[in-house]
Structures are given as C-alpha cells and as structure tokens.
Design an enzyme around this catalytic site. Structure first.
Site, short mmCIF file in Angstrom:
data_model
loop_
_atom_site.label_atom_id
_atom_site.label_comp_id
_atom_site.label_asym_id
_atom_site.label_seq_id
_atom_site.Cartn_x
_atom_site.Cartn_y
_atom_site.Cartn_z
N HIS A 209 0.84 -1.20 0.00
CA HIS A 209 0.00 0.00 0.00
C HIS A 209 0.88 1.26 0.00
O HIS A 209 0.66 2.18 -0.79
CB HIS A 209 -0.92 -0.02 1.23
CG HIS A 209 -1.81 1.17 1.35
ND1 HIS A 209 -3.13 1.14 0.97
CD2 HIS A 209 -1.58 2.41 1.85
CE1 HIS A 209 -3.68 2.33 1.21
NE2 HIS A 209 -2.75 3.12 1.74
N GLU A 210 1.88 1.28 0.86
CA GLU A 210 2.76 2.46 0.95
C GLU A 210 3.62 2.61 -0.31
O GLU A 210 3.84 3.73 -0.77
CB GLU A 210 3.61 2.40 2.21
CG GLU A 210 2.81 2.46 3.49
CD GLU A 210 1.80 3.62 3.54
OE1 GLU A 210 2.12 4.74 3.07
OE2 GLU A 210 0.68 3.41 4.03
N HIS B 176 1.57 4.35 -2.85
CA HIS B 176 1.56 5.82 -2.73
C HIS B 176 2.81 6.43 -3.36
O HIS B 176 2.73 7.46 -4.03
CB HIS B 176 1.45 6.25 -1.28
CG HIS B 176 0.08 6.15 -0.72
ND1 HIS B 176 -1.02 6.77 -1.28
CD2 HIS B 176 -0.39 5.49 0.37
CE1 HIS B 176 -2.09 6.50 -0.57
NE2 HIS B 176 -1.74 5.72 0.44
#
EC number: 3.4.24.33
Length: 144
Positions: free
Chosen positions: A64-65, A68
């Site tokens: 997820h990070e 980003h």
C-alpha cells in the site's frame, strides 16, 4: 505478500529485498521512530546499503505504501484525480464486501484482497492502480 499482489494483478515488478527485525512495537509511532533512530541502527545501514525507499509490513501495508510512492491513490471517492484519474483502489460493499490493496476499509469492515484494482484481472471495475504502477515502475526502480 507484496510480490504476490504484483503477480496477482499483472503489474510486472518485484521487490528485491526484505529484512526482518526483532522488535516489539510500543503502540506509539513517535516512540517507535525515536527507537529506530537510536537503538536500531542496523535498519538505517540496510536501507542505505540496499537503497530501500520504504519500510513497512503487515496486511498488505508495505505494498500500500509503495503504491503511494508510485502515485496510486486510496479510493475513487477521494476527490483528487491527480496524477491519474483512474489511479484509485476499489471497494465493493454489498453483503460482506471486499477491497483492493489501496482501498480504505468498508463501512462494516471487509477483507483486503491481495490485488491492485485492475479491471482486466478478476473484477470488472473502473479504478486501475495496476496501470499506475506499470506507468511509474521505471521511475521507482531508478530512485536511489
């Protein structure tokens, strides 16, 4: 788990390295960060040696990070369409529901699937984080 999500979604990238450390979280982000700066120096050495850009794990949080960093956004109800109008996670809420790697939790809580939103893979949906990751993978690979 991160690499499997890339395989599941036909992203075509692979994370090159990971390390584990013997650490029990304190429950405070500030305390944990301070400890990393003073007592867990091996983390910084490894990060510099292997040119790591991100550190995290658990329930697809690392992927997820990384998403980003590659310009993927959380969910289509996020009003931002920059830099990619199609670059959001997806959440399906009827009954028990489910969500992709980038999506926020459902209203009644739902499992996070190890998939990036991609209308060409398992679910016929509009958001397309897979395309964002493919578009940005060369830039990310050359970061450090």
């Amino acid at each position: 788990e991160s690499n499997q999500g890339y395989v599941n979604s036909n992203v075509g990238i692979e994370l090159a390295r990971y390390e584990t450390t013997n650490y029990t979280e304190s429950g405070s982000f500030d305390t944990d960060l301070a400890r990393f700066r003073g007592t867990s120096d091996s983390i910084h050495t490894s990060r510099n040696t292997y040119t790591a850009a991100d550190c995290a794990t658990g329930y697809y949080s690392f992927a997820h990070e990384i998403g980003h960093l590659q310009s993927a956004r959380d969910i289509a109800t996020d009003s931002s369409t920059s830099p990619y109008a199609y670059g959001h996670g997806y959440r399906y809420e009827p009954a028990t529901g489910w969500r992709t790697i980038m999506a926020y939790n459902c209203t009644r809580s739902c499992p996070r699937l190890n998939y990036w939103s991609n209308p060409n893979i398992s679910y016929d949906i509009g958001p397309d984080n897979q395309r964002v990751l493919v578009n940005t993978k060369a830039t990310i690979a050359a970061f450090r």
